[in-house]
Design a protein around this motif. Sequence first.
Motif, PDB file in Angstrom:
ATOM      1  N   ALA A  52       0.870  -1.178   0.000  1.00 39.20           N
ATOM      2  CA  ALA A  52       0.000   0.000   0.000  1.00 39.20           C
ATOM      3  C   ALA A  52       0.905   1.225   0.000  1.00 39.20           C
ATOM      4  CB  ALA A  52      -0.913   0.010   1.221  1.00 39.20           C
ATOM      5  N   VAL A  53       0.464   2.277  -0.684  1.00 44.93           N
ATOM      6  CA  VAL A  53       1.267   3.502  -0.775  1.00 44.93           C
ATOM      7  C   VAL A  53       0.371   4.717  -0.567  1.00 44.93           C
ATOM      8  CG1 VAL A  53       2.981   2.494  -2.333  1.00 44.93           C
ATOM      9  CG2 VAL A  53       0.987   3.671  -3.287  1.00 44.93           C
ATOM     10  N   MET A  54       0.998   5.794  -0.140  1.00 44.42           N
ATOM     11  CA  MET A  54       0.287   7.052   0.085  1.00 44.42           C
ATOM     12  C   MET A  54       1.183   8.209  -0.339  1.00 44.42           C
ATOM     13  SD  MET A  54      -1.243   8.483   3.677  1.00 44.42           S
ATOM     14  CE  MET A  54      -2.303   9.911   3.770  1.00 44.42           C
ATOM     15  N   PRO A  55       0.912   8.836  -1.476  1.00 42.39           N
ATOM     16  CA  PRO A  55       1.720   9.992  -1.885  1.00 42.39           C
ATOM     17  C   PRO A  55       1.437  11.195  -0.982  1.00 42.39           C
ATOM     18  CG  PRO A  55      -0.101   9.645  -3.402  1.00 42.39           C
ATOM     19  CD  PRO A  55      -0.122   8.489  -2.452  1.00 42.39           C
ATOM     20  N   VAL A  56       2.491  11.934  -0.670  1.00 43.00           N
ATOM     21  CA  VAL A  56       2.371  13.074   0.243  1.00 43.00           C
ATOM     22  C   VAL A  56       3.028  14.303  -0.398  1.00 43.00           C
ATOM     23  CG1 VAL A  56       2.865  13.962   2.550  1.00 43.00           C
ATOM     24  CG2 VAL A  56       2.471  11.501   2.227  1.00 43.00           C
ATOM     25  N   PRO A  57       2.251  15.164  -1.044  1.00 46.13           N
ATOM     26  CA  PRO A  57       2.805  16.378  -1.639  1.00 46.13           C
ATOM     27  C   PRO A  57       3.051  17.439  -0.568  1.00 46.13           C
ATOM     28  CG  PRO A  57       0.441  16.326  -1.982  1.00 46.13           C
ATOM     29  CD  PRO A  57       0.805  15.036  -1.277  1.00 46.13           C
ATOM     30  N   PHE A  58       4.036  18.282  -0.799  1.00 42.43           N
ATOM     31  CA  PHE A  58       4.325  19.309   0.202  1.00 42.43           C
ATOM     32  C   PHE A  58       4.868  20.570  -0.457  1.00 42.43           C
ATOM     33  CE2 PHE A  58       8.106  16.621  -0.245  1.00 42.43           C
ATOM     34  CZ  PHE A  58       9.105  17.555  -0.473  1.00 42.43           C
ATOM     35  N   ILE A  59       4.796  21.644   0.292  1.00 43.86           N
ATOM     36  CA  ILE A  59       5.481  22.883  -0.066  1.00 43.86           C
ATOM     37  C   ILE A  59       6.546  23.123   0.998  1.00 43.86           C
ATOM     38  CG2 ILE A  59       3.536  23.907  -1.312  1.00 43.86           C
ATOM     39  CD1 ILE A  59       2.847  25.478   1.221  1.00 43.86           C
ATOM     40  N   LEU A  60       7.540  23.891   0.646  1.00 48.44           N
ATOM     41  CA  LEU A  60       8.611  24.198   1.590  1.00 48.44           C
ATOM     42  C   LEU A  60       8.502  25.647   2.062  1.00 48.44           C
ATOM     43  CD1 LEU A  60      11.684  22.437  -0.078  1.00 48.44           C
ATOM     44  CD2 LEU A  60      10.617  21.807   2.107  1.00 48.44           C
ATOM     45  N   LYS A  61       8.477  25.833   3.360  1.00 47.06           N
ATOM     46  CA  LYS A  61       8.480  27.162   3.967  1.00 47.06           C
ATOM     47  C   LYS A  61       9.677  27.253   4.890  1.00 47.06           C
ATOM     48  CE  LYS A  61       4.547  28.956   2.407  1.00 47.06           C
ATOM     49  NZ  LYS A  61       4.490  30.203   1.615  1.00 47.06           N
ATOM     50  N   LYS A  62      10.688  28.014   4.445  1.00 44.44           N
ATOM     51  CA  LYS A  62      11.926  28.154   5.221  1.00 44.44           C
ATOM     52  C   LYS A  62      12.526  26.795   5.553  1.00 44.44           C
ATOM     53  CE  LYS A  62      10.653  32.646   7.121  1.00 44.44           C
ATOM     54  NZ  LYS A  62      10.442  33.474   8.334  1.00 44.44           N
ATOM     55  N   GLY A  63      12.489  25.904   4.562  1.00 52.09           N
ATOM     56  CA  GLY A  63      13.088  24.593   4.713  1.00 52.09           C
ATOM     57  C   GLY A  63      12.219  23.572   5.414  1.00 52.09           C
ATOM     58  N   VAL A  64      11.001  23.946   5.807  1.00 48.23           N
ATOM     59  CA  VAL A  64      10.097  23.044   6.517  1.00 48.23           C
ATOM     60  C   VAL A  64       9.034  22.523   5.551  1.00 48.23           C
ATOM     61  CG1 VAL A  64       8.409  22.839   8.383  1.00 48.23           C
ATOM     62  CG2 VAL A  64      10.456  24.247   8.700  1.00 48.23           C
ATOM     63  N   LYS A  65       8.813  21.207   5.572  1.00 44.16           N
ATOM     64  CA  LYS A  65       7.784  20.608   4.720  1.00 44.16           C
ATOM     65  C   LYS A  65       6.400  20.820   5.326  1.00 44.16           C
ATOM     66  CE  LYS A  65      10.557  16.812   2.779  1.00 44.16           C
ATOM     67  NZ  LYS A  65      10.718  15.337   2.693  1.00 44.16           N
ATOM     68  N   ILE A  66       5.496  21.338   4.511  1.00 42.68           N
ATOM     69  CA  ILE A  66       4.096  21.477   4.920  1.00 42.68           C
ATOM     70  C   ILE A  66       3.239  20.755   3.879  1.00 42.68           C
ATOM     71  CG2 ILE A  66       2.197  23.067   5.383  1.00 42.68           C
ATOM     72  CD1 ILE A  66       4.292  25.168   6.146  1.00 42.68           C
ATOM     73  N   VAL A  67       2.512  19.753   4.312  1.00 45.66           N
ATOM     74  CA  VAL A  67       1.694  18.960   3.392  1.00 45.66           C
ATOM     75  C   VAL A  67       0.576  19.832   2.831  1.00 45.66           C
ATOM     76  CG1 VAL A  67       0.128  16.986   3.194  1.00 45.66           C
ATOM     77  CG2 VAL A  67       2.219  16.810   4.572  1.00 45.66           C
TER      78      VAL A  67
END
Length: 303
Positions: A52-67
């Motif tokens: 089973a898999v779950m893709p997790v897209p994110f943006i980077l804010k000051k080097g921090v991943k935010i889904v």
Amino acid sequence: MIRRLKYKEIDFEKYAACLENSEQRKYSASKTFLDVTTNKQWDILVYQDYEAVMPVPFILKKGVKIVHNPLICQQLGIFSAQDDQKINEKFLHFLQKNYLIRAYHFNETNTLDSKLKTKKNFLLYPGVYDQVFAKYSPKRKRKLRLDDEVKENSEIKEISFHEAEEFIRNNVVGLEKDNDANVLMQTLETFYSLQYLKFLAFYYHNEITNMIAIYSDYDTIALLGTFNDKKYIKMAGASTLIDYVIKENIESCIFDFEGGNLPSIEEFFRGFRPELKHYAVIENSKKKLIKDFAKFLMRGKLS
């Protein structure tokens, strides 16, 4: 056991195989779709050896991943040979424990014990067009009976991205940020260049009045955008375009309306008598993100 893999660690052959053989299969979870919409900013969560898999897209804010689900990516979630509520809950718990989440959307097949907010989507499943059309609402059928003058002076054309761009920019609605229009145009142009996307325009007296963007992938035709000149909103060009695509594809493809949460949009889509599908979402305010950020710092969870 669930593991988190960064993009460069993903075995994309195993990932694709899991998607293709999954009960929940969605074009929006494919590598191509996510690479384009996230600029390759996505991880995956993996159960066992890609069972089973779950893709997790994110943006980077000051080097921090935010889904954050990217623009025009409606649903992601968990993909497996058979949807399993217990495994889904494990993925959900892992996601919430290890990521800051602004917005994440599961798919309509995912069952969860946790009570999450839901959103609406509409699907038309493959069938004989005449039978599909017969189920349209009386109002939708009336809209599709164009006046003789409109019928004589209108036509449907497939057009290029270059021909579509100006009309889209002038008539796009519902974007939250100024930069979203540029992101949308870049995404549509890339999908068009990869031959996943087509633009169909309704012309009246040689002028575009309505346009739709449709994404094709295996057994699904997805409505990624509807754009209308408000001066001609009562002429039913959008209904005519959607009906045209349904007629051409419904015998072999699912038609995915890709939305239905706004009352006006829901009413419009319901006229085609699709099936209502709910999908679970996590949506957190900026205030909650700040609180969660502080907790993650204390636990040393940020990466």
